[in-house]
Motif scaffolding. Structure first.
Motif, short mmCIF file in Angstrom:
data_model
loop_
_atom_site.label_atom_id
_atom_site.label_comp_id
_atom_site.label_asym_id
_atom_site.label_seq_id
_atom_site.Cartn_x
_atom_site.Cartn_y
_atom_site.Cartn_z
N HIS A 236 -7.93 2.35 -8.44
CA HIS A 236 -8.55 1.07 -8.78
C HIS A 236 -7.50 0.10 -9.34
O HIS A 236 -7.46 -1.08 -8.97
CB HIS A 236 -9.67 1.29 -9.80
CG HIS A 236 -10.45 0.07 -10.13
ND1 HIS A 236 -10.03 -0.86 -11.06
CD2 HIS A 236 -11.64 -0.40 -9.65
CE1 HIS A 236 -10.91 -1.84 -11.14
NE2 HIS A 236 -11.90 -1.58 -10.30
N MET B 195 0.83 -1.21 0.00
CA MET B 195 0.00 0.00 0.00
C MET B 195 0.86 1.27 0.00
O MET B 195 0.36 2.36 0.21
CB MET B 195 -0.91 0.01 1.22
CG MET B 195 -1.90 -1.13 1.27
SD MET B 195 -3.24 -0.98 0.07
CE MET B 195 -4.29 0.20 0.91
N LEU C 58 -5.00 -1.10 -6.59
CA LEU C 58 -5.66 -2.07 -5.72
C LEU C 58 -5.88 -3.40 -6.44
O LEU C 58 -5.77 -4.47 -5.84
CB LEU C 58 -6.99 -1.51 -5.22
CG LEU C 58 -6.90 -0.32 -4.25
CD1 LEU C 58 -8.28 0.20 -3.93
CD2 LEU C 58 -6.17 -0.71 -2.97
N HIS C 59 -6.21 -3.31 -7.72
CA HIS C 59 -6.41 -4.55 -8.51
C HIS C 59 -5.13 -5.36 -8.58
O HIS C 59 -5.15 -6.60 -8.51
CB HIS C 59 -6.89 -4.18 -9.92
CG HIS C 59 -7.22 -5.36 -10.77
ND1 HIS C 59 -6.28 -5.98 -11.58
CD2 HIS C 59 -8.37 -6.05 -10.93
CE1 HIS C 59 -6.85 -6.99 -12.21
NE2 HIS C 59 -8.12 -7.07 -11.83
N ILE D 268 -2.85 -5.63 -6.37
CA ILE D 268 -2.56 -6.31 -5.10
C ILE D 268 -3.78 -7.08 -4.58
O ILE D 268 -3.87 -7.41 -3.40
CB ILE D 268 -2.07 -5.30 -4.03
CG1 ILE D 268 -3.14 -4.23 -3.75
CG2 ILE D 268 -0.77 -4.66 -4.47
CD1 ILE D 268 -2.75 -3.27 -2.63
N ASN D 269 -4.74 -7.32 -5.49
CA ASN D 269 -5.95 -8.08 -5.16
C ASN D 269 -6.72 -7.47 -3.97
O ASN D 269 -7.11 -8.18 -3.03
CB ASN D 269 -5.59 -9.54 -4.83
CG ASN D 269 -4.99 -10.27 -6.01
OD1 ASN D 269 -5.49 -10.15 -7.14
ND2 ASN D 269 -3.91 -10.99 -5.79
N ALA D 270 -6.91 -6.16 -4.02
CA ALA D 270 -7.61 -5.47 -2.94
C ALA D 270 -8.66 -4.50 -3.47
O ALA D 270 -8.91 -3.46 -2.88
CB ALA D 270 -6.61 -4.73 -2.06
N VAL D 271 -9.28 -4.85 -4.60
CA VAL D 271 -10.28 -3.97 -5.20
C VAL D 271 -11.45 -3.73 -4.26
O VAL D 271 -12.09 -2.67 -4.29
CB VAL D 271 -10.78 -4.57 -6.54
CG1 VAL D 271 -11.92 -3.72 -7.12
CG2 VAL D 271 -9.64 -4.65 -7.54
N ASP D 272 -11.72 -4.71 -3.37
CA ASP D 272 -12.83 -4.54 -2.42
C ASP D 272 -12.57 -3.40 -1.43
O ASP D 272 -13.48 -2.97 -0.72
CB ASP D 272 -13.07 -5.84 -1.66
CG ASP D 272 -11.85 -6.29 -0.86
OD1 ASP D 272 -10.71 -6.07 -1.33
OD2 ASP D 272 -12.04 -6.86 0.23
N GLN D 273 -11.33 -2.91 -1.41
CA GLN D 273 -10.98 -1.79 -0.52
C GLN D 273 -11.13 -0.44 -1.22
O GLN D 273 -10.81 0.60 -0.62
CB GLN D 273 -9.53 -1.95 -0.05
CG GLN D 273 -9.27 -3.19 0.77
CD GLN D 273 -9.97 -3.13 2.11
OE1 GLN D 273 -9.83 -2.19 2.87
NE2 GLN D 273 -10.76 -4.18 2.40
N LYS E 275 -13.20 2.30 0.52
CA LYS E 275 -12.52 2.68 1.76
C LYS E 275 -11.34 3.61 1.47
O LYS E 275 -11.16 4.64 2.13
CB LYS E 275 -12.04 1.43 2.49
CG LYS E 275 -11.33 1.71 3.81
CD LYS E 275 -10.92 0.42 4.50
CE LYS E 275 -10.21 0.67 5.82
NZ LYS E 275 -9.82 -0.60 6.48
N VAL E 276 -10.52 3.24 0.46
CA VAL E 276 -9.37 4.05 0.09
C VAL E 276 -9.82 5.41 -0.46
O VAL E 276 -9.26 6.46 -0.12
CB VAL E 276 -8.49 3.32 -0.94
CG1 VAL E 276 -7.41 4.24 -1.51
CG2 VAL E 276 -7.85 2.09 -0.31
#
Length: 389
Positions: A115, A1, A118-119, A121-126, A129-130
């Motif tokens: 987007h 991050m 995050l994609h 690092i496999n964290a698009v669901d965040q 929040k970000v």
């Protein structure tokens, strides 16, 4: 991050531009501009922004989101420098040209860059929040910048603009050093560039949900700009608030709005998308109507609540819009929605400025509250009808 943290830092530095914008209206009025001229200034800004939205979106999709954001932030810093040395309407128009170009290069690209990172690092669901945290950090910079800007304005009205120039310039550098590799799927050429624009526009205007979001954005952005650039500051002076306290109030408001941004994803997750849309429309609309009948410092409460409604809008609309975008044309589609809304808002701003000159701040507040509510609710009905199909 780590790269997301760089975006947070850049957001803080750019948000510090409030050191100048906290007294925008008073600055322009002190240079002899009327409310109608202020409306024309921001009309020029919005229409120019609209005309640049789609080509700059295509630029971001062709060259890369990071490069587009860094360039845009640099151009925005130059707009503050021009305002710092400007003394008349024509110079201020030039500043608005640089500001609109600067924001156009950032529009759509920032959320798309987040987007993509995050994609990776496999964290698009965040994402929401970000996005909300970034907006919170942007607002928290106002806790320092707003009181400082109001204080400096009372002593020298140009110093805040030089400060805004320097912090925004530094923000551009931070964005430039973000480590993000852009994978261009096609050879870079004018043909590729225009193909991306053509495809992105078609994908946008055929999506009914995106068009509903455009209508909501038109209603709320018109209200936000009319209040921020025309009504709020002279309105507060009219109910007995000093210039220095306007800065303190802006800081307090920013703390509240930062909290709203930080927890919007939790609230919207519990109540759902449709109810979130209704809240972001109804709250500021009703507050604007109430403000039309208040002539005491009690108005401060409703001015803050009005801003709360707008703060709730940002991360929710970003999330809903991103759901509708095509990966390969993400920035172009995001810029197309911004183009449509910015162009219409630009046409409306001089009308509202002239309305203030004609009927006053309080009556205009009532009118714009009714306008926002009517357009917003129609858009929600359009969104619900398409979602239920």
């Amino acid at each position: 991050m780590r790269e997301i943290n760089k975006i947070y830092i850049a957001s803080f530095l750019q948000g510090f531009g409030i050191v100048a914008s906290v007294t925008y209206t008073l600055f322009f009025l002190s240079n002899g501009l009327s409310q109608t001229q202020i409306g024309i200034l921001f009309s020029f800004f919005m229409i120019t922004l609209a005309l640049l939205e789609i080509p700059t979106g295509g630029f971001a999709d062709t060259i890369g989101h990071k490069s587009s954001i860094a360039l845009g932030t640099f151009l925005l810093s130059l707009s503050f420098l021009i305002l710092a040395i400007g003394t008349n309407f024509n110079i201020f128009i030039l500043a608005m040209l640089f500001a609109s170009a600067g924001l156009a290069f950032q529009s759509g690209a920032t959320s798309s860059l987040i987007h993509d990172i995050l994609h990776k690092i496999n964290a698009v669901d965040q994402f929401e929040k970000v996005q909300g945290r970034m907006n919170s950090i942007f607002l928290l910079s106002a806790v320092i910048g707003a009181p400082l800007g109001a204080f400096l304005f009372e002593h020298n009205k140009r110093i805040p603009y030089f400060i805004a120039f320097l912090t925004t310039l530094l923000s551009s550098f931070i964005m430039y050093i973000i480590k993000w590799e852009f994978h261009q799927k096609h050879e870079i050429s004018f043909k590729t560039y225009f193909q991306k624009i053509h495809k992105g526009v078609l994908l946008t205007i055929t999506n009914q949900r995106l068009l509903a979001f455009v209508l909501i954005t038109i209603a709320l952005t018109t209200m936000r700009l009319v209040f921020n650039q025309n009504i709020s500051q002279p309105y507060l002076l009219s109910v007995g608030v000093s210039v220095s306290f306007i800065g303190i109030l802006a800081a307090i408001t920013s703390i509240i709005l930062a909290s709203i941004h930080a927890f919007t994803y939790k609230i919207s997750g519990k109540i759902g998308d449709t109810k979130s849309l209704i809240i972001m429309i109804a709250l500021p609309s009703l507050c604007a109507i109430v403000l039309g009948y208040l002539y005491t410092p009690l108005a401060i409460v409703f001015l803050i609540l009005l801003q709360v409604g707008h703060a709730y809008k940002e991360p929710v609309m970003a999330k809903l819009t991103q759901k509708e975008l095509n990966d390969e044309n993400r920035s172009t589609m995001a810029s197309t929605t911004s183009f449509l809304s910015s162009f219409v808002v630009g046409l409306l701003l001089p009308v509202w400025g002239n309305t203030i000159d004609s009927v006053g701040l309080h009556t205009t507040s009532i009118y714009i509250g009714l306008f926002t509510f009517a357009i917003g609710i129609f858009a929600v009905l359009l969104y619900v009808r398409r979602t239920n199909r």
